[in-house]
Structures are given as C-alpha cells and as structure tokens.
Scaffold this motif. Structure first.
Motif, PDB file in Angstrom:
ATOM      1  N   UNK A 138       0.972  -1.303  -0.121  1.00  0.00           N
ATOM      2  CA  UNK A 138       0.358  -0.118   0.039  1.00  0.00           C
ATOM      3  C   UNK A 138       1.238   1.529   0.381  1.00  0.00           C
ATOM      4  N   UNK A 139       0.535   2.353  -0.286  1.00  0.00           N
ATOM      5  CA  UNK A 139       0.771   3.877   0.259  1.00  0.00           C
ATOM      6  C   UNK A 139       1.729   3.701   1.063  1.00  0.00           C
ATOM      7  N   UNK A 140       1.610   3.099   2.094  1.00  0.00           N
ATOM      8  CA  UNK A 140       1.671   2.844   3.526  1.00  0.00           C
ATOM      9  C   UNK A 140       3.208   2.058   3.634  1.00  0.00           C
ATOM     10  N   UNK A 141       3.260   1.563   2.717  1.00  0.00           N
ATOM     11  CA  UNK A 141       4.264   0.323   3.502  1.00  0.00           C
ATOM     12  C   UNK A 141       5.225   0.408   1.953  1.00  0.00           C
ATOM     13  N   UNK A 142       4.997   1.583   1.158  1.00  0.00           N
ATOM     14  CA  UNK A 142       5.561   2.805   0.667  1.00  0.00           C
ATOM     15  C   UNK A 142       6.250   3.140   0.706  1.00  0.00           C
ATOM     16  N   UNK A 143       5.658   4.350   1.907  1.00  0.00           N
ATOM     17  CA  UNK A 143       6.457   4.721   2.913  1.00  0.00           C
ATOM     18  C   UNK A 143       7.613   4.560   4.056  1.00  0.00           C
ATOM     19  N   UNK A 144       6.844   3.036   3.552  1.00  0.00           N
ATOM     20  CA  UNK A 144       8.117   2.450   5.398  1.00  0.00           C
ATOM     21  C   UNK A 144       9.232   2.255   4.377  1.00  0.00           C
ATOM     22  N   UNK A 145       8.830   1.566   3.047  1.00  0.00           N
ATOM     23  CA  UNK A 145      10.695   0.862   2.216  1.00  0.00           C
ATOM     24  C   UNK A 145      11.179   2.006   2.071  1.00  0.00           C
ATOM     25  N   UNK A 146      10.762   3.433   2.201  1.00  0.00           N
ATOM     26  CA  UNK A 146      11.373   4.576   1.674  1.00  0.00           C
ATOM     27  C   UNK A 146      12.331   5.442   3.055  1.00  0.00           C
ATOM     28  N   UNK A 147      11.296   5.142   3.904  1.00  0.00           N
ATOM     29  CA  UNK A 147      11.785   5.539   4.858  1.00  0.00           C
ATOM     30  C   UNK A 147      13.039   4.927   5.436  1.00  0.00           C
ATOM     31  N   UNK A 148      12.929   3.487   5.586  1.00  0.00           N
ATOM     32  CA  UNK A 148      13.939   3.142   5.315  1.00  0.00           C
ATOM     33  C   UNK A 148      15.342   2.699   4.465  1.00  0.00           C
ATOM     34  N   UNK A 149      14.903   3.289   3.616  1.00  0.00           N
ATOM     35  CA  UNK A 149      16.423   3.707   2.573  1.00  0.00           C
ATOM     36  C   UNK A 149      16.529   5.004   2.786  1.00  0.00           C
ATOM     37  N   UNK A 150      16.199   5.638   3.117  1.00  0.00           N
ATOM     38  CA  UNK A 150      16.775   7.288   3.294  1.00  0.00           C
ATOM     39  C   UNK A 150      17.370   7.294   4.119  1.00  0.00           C
ATOM     40  N   UNK A 151      16.832   6.373   5.132  1.00  0.00           N
ATOM     41  CA  UNK A 151      17.906   6.978   6.889  1.00  0.00           C
ATOM     42  C   UNK A 151      19.070   5.734   6.736  1.00  0.00           C
ATOM     43  N   UNK A 152      18.952   5.161   5.619  1.00  0.00           N
ATOM     44  CA  UNK A 152      20.490   4.246   5.651  1.00  0.00           C
ATOM     45  C   UNK A 152      21.371   4.788   5.345  1.00  0.00           C
ATOM     46  N   UNK A 153      20.761   5.665   4.156  1.00  0.00           N
ATOM     47  CA  UNK A 153      21.302   6.204   3.169  1.00  0.00           C
ATOM     48  C   UNK A 153      21.800   7.567   3.635  1.00  0.00           C
TER      49      UNK A 153
END
Length: 373
Positions: A138-153
């Motif tokens: 869903x949109x929420x899962x996409x935001x969670x995934x984006x949050x994981x990758x952006x914070x890792x970066x």
C-alpha cells in the motif's frame, strides 16, 4: 558570541531553541516536486495528481523528521558531555546543531558526531522491520520502505570521513587525538571532504557510462549541488583551521605596547617628560591605588597650549579604560580573544596588568591585524 540562525522558534530541546528557517520551507517544496514523478511511477494510475503530491509531501516530512531526530541526538549527547547547545535549526539542507565548548576534548567531538548517523541507521532498521510486518502492499508500505532506505542512506553517507559530514568530524577527532593538534585534524578531514565532494560528481557522471547508459541530467545536477555544498563546507573548515592556528600564536605579552605610568594627579607638562624616558611607549595614567585610569592621547596633548601645560591636569587628555577591561600578559589564543570580546566594551585600547601593576597597553586593532596576517 555565537549568532543565531534566522527563523521561527517552535520549541526547545536540550535547553536550546529549535528553529525552522525560511530555507526549510523552500527545501520541502522543492523536494516534494522532485519526488512527485517517482511517486507517480510507483502508484500510477491509481493515484491522481493531488494524491501524488500528498504522498510526496508525506515522504519529505518523513525524511526531514528523520534529519530532525539526527540533530536532536547531536544536541542531547553534546549536553551530556557538558556543552551548552545554542540552537537546533531546520534548514534547506536538513538541519544543524550548534553548541559551545567543543574545542577542548577530541572524544567529545567524536561522540557528538557519531550519534547522528547511528540514529538514522536505527530508524532505518525500525522502518524496515515495520515494513516487513505489513501484510499487503500500500502507500503506507511504500513510505515505510522509502523511510528505511532514506535513513540508511543519510546514516551511511554522513559516516563518510570528510568534513562537513559527521564522519569528517570523527576523522578530525581521531587525528586530533593521535597528534594532539586539532588544527591538523581539521585540515586532514577538510581535504578529505574536498575529495569526497569531487567524488560525488565523478560517480554521478561515470557510473552510468560504465553501465553503457547516458548520465541523467537530474542526477548530475543533484550531485553537483551536493558536491558544491560539501566543497564549501570543507573549504570553510580548512579556512577555520588556519585561522585557529593563527589565533594560537596571539599573546597579550607579545602584542602589548610598553607603558610609562603617570599618576592621576600629574599635569600635561609631565607627559612629554614621561614619553622621553621610554621612546615608543604609551603614556598611561593610574589612580591613587595604582588602578588603570586611561591612556594619554598624543593629539589631545598637542592641542594644549605650551603655556597652559603645567596647569592642565593630565586627566584632560586621557582616554579612559573601560571598567574591568584589564588583561593579563599571560593570556593567549582563544582566551585572549574571548577576554577582549567580553571586556573591552568596544574600546580601542585596554590596559595590560601584571601582578597588580600596569605594564603596557593592548591595541585591539593590532590584535586584529596580527590575526589577519
């Protein structure tokens, strides 16, 4: 005194104001528009234009929230290490934390620096775990995934060992601790930072070519912008290190001009006699207990008619010293500059007092000239 960033105070953390600067809003709008096409690609045709912008804005706020927690971590650790946090500012580039008293211990700088990226890596892990727990996409899962990758970066990129990144501060502290010279640490981390700045642009250009693709102008533009920011920050650090090295050479004893002392009860006629006893010295006046009163202005002395010099009190040609402006001849470097900033009250000349005796005067302009040299 440290100048505060322009912006709106929205709270206080670690005793310091939290500021939202005007540039933060510009950054939020620009990033929302930049990420909107990617959001449309992920969710089209399910989402309309308004929904795409809302999701892009949510991701930007999520990103800035992570950066804010990064800065809060800096502030809290700085506070626990005994430093005074002066501000936490949210800016175009995410944010920064300013604190005083960072010049004494290499370990403090390393600890304050490393906790920011570690906070982002912990957030990345948390977002990733919550993402894995979602049953459907869903949109929420996409935001969670984006949050994981952006914070890792953000966490990993900030650990790159070059100023102005946090990794550069860690490198600076390591070299400082190993050599005993903070200046060497700053110079080393600053030059590595310049290499990183160039490397960001080189990677953006060469990586696609190595894969047989043409570089994207958007990627190259972002790389150039980030590289320029890193180059500027590294350059400022190098310039600051060189200035700090010059500051360390300053001393009140070395810059002071000798003084010939007259009592406050003397007349102008005694000024010439006093000056003749020690050519090049400044004639200073002291009170009954030997306390500094002021220094004699040669121009004012020249304006007193010769026939009236013996009857004119010396106080008539004296430029008073500000109360409490006396400096010790032992003062050096930052301590000297700090003392002048706090105690000179804008005066051009302050007294140099050694063991209760006025021995010379210090011209603030001469200190500034020595610093420029």
């Amino acid at each position: 005194m440290t100048s505060r960033s322009r912006g709106w105070v929205v709270g206080r953390i670690a005793g310091a104001p939290v500021l939202v600067t005007p540039s933060w809003f510009l950054g939020a709008v620009v990033l929302t528009l930049v990420f909107a096409p990617s959001v449309r690609t992920w969710f089209a045709p399910q989402l309309g234009t308004t929904a795409v912008l809302v999701v892009a804005a949510a991701f930007v706020l999520l990103l800035f929230g992570s950066v804010f927690l990064h800065e809060v971590a800096h502030a809290l650790v700085a506070r626990t290490r005994g430093h005074r946090v002066t501000e936490i500012a949210l800016t175009l580039w995410g944010g920064h934390t300013a604190y005083t008293g960072s010049g004494g211990r290499p370990l403090d700088g390393a600890l304050v620096a490393v906790v920011g990226p570690l906070t982002n890596l912990v957030l990345a892990a948390a977002f990733w775990v919550v993402y894995l727990l979602q049953p459907v996409s869903s949109v929420v899962t996409a935001l969670l995934l984006a949050g994981a990758f952006s914070n890792a970066f953000v966490g990993l990129f900030n650990l790159v060992p070059g100023l102005p990144l946090d990794g550069g501060q860690i490198l600076e502290s390591a070299v400082w601790g190993a050599t005993g010279s903070r200046t060497r640490g700053t110079l080393a981390a600053g030059w590595v930072g310049r290499v990183v700045a160039v490397g960001v642009l080189v990677v953006a250009l060469l990586w696609p070519l190595l894969e047989g693709r043409r570089p994207s102008w958007v990627t190259v533009a972002w790389a150039a912008l980030i590289g320029a920011f890193l180059w500027s920050g590294a350059g400022d650090a190098i310039k600051g290190a060189r200035t700090r090295a010059r500051v360390a050479t300053l001393s009140a004893r070395g810059l002071a001009v000798p003084a010939v002392v007259l009592p406050v009860a003397a007349t102008v006629a005694g000024v010439s006699e006093a000056a003749a006893r020690q050519p090049g010295a400044v004639v200073a006046v002291v009170g009954p207990a030997g306390e500094p009163v002021g220094w004699v202005d040669p121009t004012a002395v020249a304006n007193v008619p010769a026939g009236q010099a013996a009857a004119t009190p010396v106080e008539a040609v004296v430029v008073p010293f500000p109360p409490g402006s006396a400096v010790s001849p032992e003062l050096e470097g930052d301590d000297l500059l700090d003392r002048l900033a706090r105690g000179s009250s804008g005066a051009r000349v302050v007294p140099v007092v050694d063991a209760g005796r006025l021995t010379g005067v210090l011209d603030v302009a001469r200190v500034a000239a020595a610093l420029r040299r």
